[in-house]
Design a protein around this motif. Structure first.
Motif, PDB file in Angstrom:
ATOM      1  N   PRO A  17      87.560  17.919  72.367  1.00  0.00           N
ATOM      2  CA  PRO A  17      87.508  18.598  73.666  1.00  0.00           C
ATOM      3  C   PRO A  17      87.795  17.655  74.833  1.00  0.00           C
ATOM      4  O   PRO A  17      87.346  16.520  74.850  1.00  0.00           O
ATOM      5  N   ALA A  18      88.554  18.162  75.791  1.00  0.00           N
ATOM      6  CA  ALA A  18      88.849  17.423  77.017  1.00  0.00           C
ATOM      7  C   ALA A  18      87.786  17.754  78.056  1.00  0.00           C
ATOM      8  O   ALA A  18      87.367  18.903  78.166  1.00  0.00           O
ATOM      9  N   ARG A  19      87.345  16.753  78.792  1.00  0.00           N
ATOM     10  CA  ARG A  19      86.413  17.007  79.890  1.00  0.00           C
ATOM     11  C   ARG A  19      87.204  17.606  81.041  1.00  0.00           C
ATOM     12  O   ARG A  19      88.206  17.048  81.472  1.00  0.00           O
ATOM     13  N   VAL A  20      86.731  18.765  81.511  1.00  0.00           N
ATOM     14  CA  VAL A  20      87.427  19.498  82.557  1.00  0.00           C
ATOM     15  C   VAL A  20      86.447  19.774  83.697  1.00  0.00           C
ATOM     16  O   VAL A  20      85.464  20.489  83.514  1.00  0.00           O
ATOM     17  N   ALA A  21      86.714  19.179  84.868  1.00  0.00           N
ATOM     18  CA  ALA A  21      85.867  19.427  86.035  1.00  0.00           C
ATOM     19  C   ALA A  21      86.488  20.552  86.851  1.00  0.00           C
ATOM     20  O   ALA A  21      87.683  20.530  87.146  1.00  0.00           O
ATOM     21  N   VAL A  22      85.668  21.542  87.197  1.00  0.00           N
ATOM     22  CA  VAL A  22      86.133  22.684  87.984  1.00  0.00           C
ATOM     23  C   VAL A  22      85.350  22.718  89.287  1.00  0.00           C
ATOM     24  O   VAL A  22      84.131  22.902  89.288  1.00  0.00           O
ATOM     25  N   VAL A  23      86.066  22.520  90.392  1.00  0.00           N
ATOM     26  CA  VAL A  23      85.450  22.501  91.717  1.00  0.00           C
ATOM     27  C   VAL A  23      85.297  23.928  92.224  1.00  0.00           C
ATOM     28  O   VAL A  23      86.208  24.740  92.111  1.00  0.00           O
ATOM     29  N   VAL A  24      84.117  24.226  92.790  1.00  0.00           N
ATOM     30  CA  VAL A  24      83.767  25.560  93.271  1.00  0.00           C
ATOM     31  C   VAL A  24      84.034  26.561  92.137  1.00  0.00           C
ATOM     32  O   VAL A  24      84.839  27.476  92.242  1.00  0.00           O
ATOM     33  N   ILE A  46      82.744  20.767  83.189  1.00  0.00           N
ATOM     34  CA  ILE A  46      81.789  20.309  84.188  1.00  0.00           C
ATOM     35  C   ILE A  46      82.006  21.238  85.380  1.00  0.00           C
ATOM     36  O   ILE A  46      83.082  21.249  85.977  1.00  0.00           O
ATOM     37  N   LEU A  47      81.010  22.044  85.690  1.00  0.00           N
ATOM     38  CA  LEU A  47      81.125  23.038  86.752  1.00  0.00           C
ATOM     39  C   LEU A  47      80.478  22.501  88.023  1.00  0.00           C
ATOM     40  O   LEU A  47      79.331  22.081  88.007  1.00  0.00           O
ATOM     41  N   ILE A  48      81.216  22.532  89.118  1.00  0.00           N
ATOM     42  CA  ILE A  48      80.745  21.989  90.394  1.00  0.00           C
ATOM     43  C   ILE A  48      80.708  23.116  91.405  1.00  0.00           C
ATOM     44  O   ILE A  48      81.715  23.790  91.641  1.00  0.00           O
ATOM     45  N   GLY A  49      79.531  23.345  91.996  1.00  0.00           N
ATOM     46  CA  GLY A  49      79.407  24.396  92.996  1.00  0.00           C
ATOM     47  C   GLY A  49      77.981  24.872  93.146  1.00  0.00           C
ATOM     48  O   GLY A  49      77.031  24.176  92.795  1.00  0.00           O
ATOM     49  N   ASP A  50      77.826  26.087  93.632  1.00  0.00           N
ATOM     50  CA  ASP A  50      76.525  26.715  93.850  1.00  0.00           C
ATOM     51  C   ASP A  50      76.006  27.234  92.506  1.00  0.00           C
ATOM     52  O   ASP A  50      76.570  28.181  91.943  1.00  0.00           O
ATOM     53  N   SER A  75      78.349  22.770  99.663  1.00  0.00           N
ATOM     54  CA  SER A  75      79.556  23.227 100.361  1.00  0.00           C
ATOM     55  C   SER A  75      80.801  22.894  99.535  1.00  0.00           C
ATOM     56  O   SER A  75      80.739  22.077  98.616  1.00  0.00           O
ATOM     57  N   GLU A  76      81.918  23.520  99.894  1.00  0.00           N
ATOM     58  CA  GLU A  76      83.178  23.218  99.217  1.00  0.00           C
ATOM     59  C   GLU A  76      83.572  21.760  99.438  1.00  0.00           C
ATOM     60  O   GLU A  76      84.085  21.117  98.526  1.00  0.00           O
ATOM     61  N   GLU A  77      83.336  21.248 100.627  1.00  0.00           N
ATOM     62  CA  GLU A  77      83.673  19.863 100.939  1.00  0.00           C
ATOM     63  C   GLU A  77      82.892  18.904 100.035  1.00  0.00           C
ATOM     64  O   GLU A  77      83.445  17.927  99.518  1.00  0.00           O
ATOM     65  N   GLU A  78      81.612  19.189  99.843  1.00  0.00           N
ATOM     66  CA  GLU A  78      80.794  18.351  98.969  1.00  0.00           C
ATOM     67  C   GLU A  78      81.274  18.477  97.512  1.00  0.00           C
ATOM     68  O   GLU A  78      81.308  17.496  96.779  1.00  0.00           O
ATOM     69  N   ALA A  79      81.667  19.685  97.120  1.00  0.00           N
ATOM     70  CA  ALA A  79      82.187  19.889  95.759  1.00  0.00           C
ATOM     71  C   ALA A  79      83.437  19.051  95.527  1.00  0.00           C
ATOM     72  O   ALA A  79      83.579  18.411  94.480  1.00  0.00           O
ATOM     73  N   ILE A  80      84.314  19.027  96.504  1.00  0.00           N
ATOM     74  CA  ILE A  80      85.546  18.259  96.387  1.00  0.00           C
ATOM     75  C   ILE A  80      85.234  16.769  96.254  1.00  0.00           C
ATOM     76  O   ILE A  80      85.815  16.061  95.431  1.00  0.00           O
ATOM     77  N   SER A  81      84.272  16.287  97.039  1.00  0.00           N
ATOM     78  CA  SER A  81      83.945  14.853  96.988  1.00  0.00           C
ATOM     79  C   SER A  81      83.268  14.489  95.677  1.00  0.00           C
ATOM     80  O   SER A  81      83.408  13.355  95.209  1.00  0.00           O
TER      81      SER A  81
END
Length: 83
Positions: A17-24, A46-50, A75-81
């Motif tokens: 499996p490949a590690r996949v980060a998903v923003v928001v 890896i799920l990033i968001g609320d 926030s979306e900005e924090e998710a991106i960072s």
């Protein structure tokens, strides 16, 4: 020579499996696709968001994220960072 999608999937499964980060990570289609990829052994999401929003949408598409990495952000900005 690779001639079909099923051949690509078989090769990818052998690689693990490949590690996949998903923003928001709160789109139903994205979470449903990750569910399938994880089930097939192709992705380690890896799920990033609320978290509450992600959990609700994941449940709506039948995706249990209990074993999935979840990064809580405000926030979306924090998710991106974080990505």
């Amino acid at each position: 020579m690779i001639c079909s999608l099923s051949q690509i999937v078989q090769i990818a499964k052998k690689m693990g499996p490949a590690r996949v980060a998903v923003v928001v990570a709160s789109e139903p289609d994205v979470l449903a696709s990750l569910r399938e990829a994880e089930t097939m052994g192709l992705a380690e999401p890896i799920l990033i968001g609320d978290p509450a929003r992600i959990e609700a949408i994941a449940e709506s598409v039948g995706y249990s994220i209990s074993r999935t990495s979840l990064v809580a952000v405000r926030s979306e900005e924090e998710a991106i960072s974080k990505a």
